[in-house]
Scaffold this active site. Structure first.
Site, PDB file in Angstrom:
ATOM      1  N   ASP A 357       0.853  -1.191   0.000  1.00  0.00           N
ATOM      2  CA  ASP A 357       0.000   0.000   0.000  1.00  0.00           C
ATOM      3  C   ASP A 357       0.889   1.241   0.000  1.00  0.00           C
ATOM      4  OD1 ASP A 357      -1.529   2.194   1.876  1.00  0.00           O
ATOM      5  OD2 ASP A 357      -2.898   1.094   0.584  1.00  0.00           O
ATOM      6  N   ASN A 365      -2.347  12.940  -5.173  1.00  0.00           N
ATOM      7  CA  ASN A 365      -3.417  13.337  -6.090  1.00  0.00           C
ATOM      8  C   ASN A 365      -3.955  14.720  -5.747  1.00  0.00           C
ATOM      9  OD1 ASN A 365      -3.420  11.056  -7.755  1.00  0.00           O
ATOM     10  ND2 ASN A 365      -4.791   9.925  -6.388  1.00  0.00           N
ATOM     11  N   ASP A 374      -1.150   9.100 -11.463  1.00  0.00           N
ATOM     12  CA  ASP A 374      -1.160   7.953 -12.375  1.00  0.00           C
ATOM     13  C   ASP A 374       0.250   7.608 -12.842  1.00  0.00           C
ATOM     14  OD1 ASP A 374      -3.878   7.907 -12.105  1.00  0.00           O
ATOM     15  OD2 ASP A 374      -4.321   8.778 -14.071  1.00  0.00           O
ATOM     16  N   GLU A 400      -4.458   2.337  -4.785  1.00  0.00           N
ATOM     17  CA  GLU A 400      -3.007   2.443  -4.652  1.00  0.00           C
ATOM     18  C   GLU A 400      -2.444   1.221  -3.930  1.00  0.00           C
ATOM     19  OE1 GLU A 400      -4.796   4.776  -1.164  1.00  0.00           O
ATOM     20  OE2 GLU A 400      -5.121   4.693  -3.329  1.00  0.00           O
TER      21      GLU A 400
END
Length: 488
Positions: A357, A365, A374, A400
């Site tokens: 993770d 973001n 991305d 993610e």
């Protein structure tokens, strides 16, 4: 479109042959929807060579007629006025042009090879139409024959300038682009201008230029230009079957323009094989030694099957991958884990999974935008792929989160690899907008089957165990690796 200077050179070039009077009259009648059958027979009969070829054509296997034509009127009756006109036009044009070859400058351009390819393209276009059960087979034949006439025109009107471009490549599409860069127009456009000058029926001329453009939607069904486009690549393969790139180009064109698979292309090549002798006889030109033809078909079958299998593997691979990162998707992960878990249970093998993770990824973001996020995800996946084995499976598990399956690997044996992965992710320095450097860390939860076989009875138990270890890694401050110890 071609510029005025090139058009003037085309219009004033005396080296380009004039069409014979019979051909001019045939074109005139081909453009007349009310052409009289008697007039058609009369004008064709004025040319003994053309009359003989037309009779032979009517009696070839190409037309599968049960009747034998012994004169022009019978041929018209068997084939129909339109077909006779199109066939007559095909022979008139080629007979006239083949008698007047392009200038021979250092033998760069071989007119025999040009006409072999043109005749093969005509045969291929007709065979495609026959396989598709189209009604305009002779239009396809004529258009296939003359669709590259612009190459001949270029060579005649500017042999020295064009020779350098023509000699630079043997690839049709590369040649077309080079022509446009150097001369401002391609042979498709120059050929169209020449066909218009000769008053070739509009639908034929337009199909020749349109076959050089982008494929139209396959939902529209097969068209004259889509068959022509594929016929070029089919002719190239038919002439040069031992050049593997020709089959690759053919397979791609058949998919793009007609949606054909390997089996359909094999059928089309079989149809070409049936008509080859008749076409060679009519044009008095050998395309292939008879002994080679069966070998071409056998080789085509093998190559097409290989290409088809490769395409199917590509499609299957795409359906198993996450489109953004290239990691496997969740469905593939579930299937792979189930299979590997069953093997581990059956043969008492070790099996380890790790859930990775990315820490505080939402902040990336929010701060830099999803484009940056991305790109960072893709970099993480590449970093992991560069270090794992071929048998290991990396999947995108969530937004993610990524899951790593390590078959045949005990938890202890996985520690060095997973530690390297964590450190490598922390070393990523993603440059964004040329100013900002984005860094990320990862928390990793690890669980193994063999160490806890009594408690892990199915794949879901293994996932829950790795999830529990991941939670502990986050709770310990993130950028940590935690192994499940058998406690909930």
């Amino acid at each position: 479109m071609i510029d005025d200077a090139l058009k003037r050179r085309l219009n004033h070039c005396t080296a380009l042959p004039s069409l014979p009077a019979v051909a001019v009259k045939i074109i005139e009648m081909a453009n007349d929807p009310d052409a009289d059958i008697g007039a058609v027979c009369q004008y064709i009969s004025l040319d003994p060579v053309l009359s003989a070829k037309l009779l032979r054509t009517a009696n070839t296997p190409l037309y599968k007629s049960r009747r034998v034509a012994t004169n022009i009127r019978q041929a018209v009756s068997i084939l129909g006025t339109h077909t006779v006109l199109v066939i007559a036009l095909s022979f008139s044009l080629t007979h006239s042009l083949m008698k007047n070859p392009a200038p021979d400058h250092d033998a760069v351009f071989d007119s025999t090879i040009f006409w072999r390819r043109s005749i093969a393209s005509a045969l291929a276009a007709r065979a495609l139409g026959e396989k598709l059960e189209l009604s305009y087979l002779d239009d396809l034949f004529l258009a296939g024959l003359i669709q590259e006439i612009g190459i001949l025109a270029f060579w005649v009107i500017m042999p020295e300038e064009y020779g350098k471009v023509f000699a630079s490549t043997s690839d049709h599409d590369v040649l077309l682009n080079s022509e446009r860069e150097v001369f401002g127009a391609g042979h498709d456009e120059l050929g169209y201008a020449l066909l218009k000058r000769w008053h070739i029926p509009d639908y034929i001329a337009l199909s020749c230029i349109n076959s050089h453009s982008q494929p139209e939607p396959k939902s529209l069904g097969p068209t004259l230009q889509s068959c022509l486009a594929v016929s070029r690549y089919l002719a190239d393969y038919f002439l040069y079957p031992h050049e593997a790139e020709k089959m690759t180009a053919l397979n791609q064109a058949a998919q793009d323009w007609l949606g054909f698979d390997a089996n359909v292309l094999i059928d089309v090549i079989k149809i070409m094989e049936v008509g080859l002798n008749a076409v060679e006889d009519l044009f008095e030109m050998n395309i292939h030694d008879p002994a080679e033809v069966s070998g071409i078909l056998a080789e085509a079958k093998e190559l097409l099957m290989i290409h088809d299998l490769s395409r199917m593997r590509d499609l299957e691979d795409k359906s198993q991958r996450d489109g953004l990162t290239g990691a496997y998707n969740r469905t593939y992960f579930d299937e792979t884990l189930r299979r590997e878990f069953n093997l581990a249970v059956q043969y008492n093998l070790p099996l380890t999974i790790a859930i990775i993770d990315l820490d505080h990824f939402k902040n990336v973001n929010d701060t830099y935008g999803h484009v940056a996020g991305d790109s960072l995800l893709a970099m993480v996946v590449k970093t992991v792929f560069d270090q794992i084995r071929q048998d290991d499976t990396l999947s995108r598990y969530g937004g993610e989160e990524f899951a790593l399956i390590l078959p045949g690997t005990a938890v202890a044996a996985s520690r060095n690899l997973i530690a390297r992965l964590k450190d490598s992710i922390a070393e990523i320095a993603y440059k964004f907008d040329g100013r900002s450097t984005i860094r990320i860390t990862a928390s990793i939860g690890v669980a193994g089957y063999l160490e806890n076989a009594a408690q892990i009875r199915d794949p879901r138990d293994l996932i829950k165990a790795a999830d529990s270890a991941l939670y502990a890694a986050k709770h310990a401050g993130r950028n940590q690796i935690m192994e499940w110890d058998g406690n909930a």
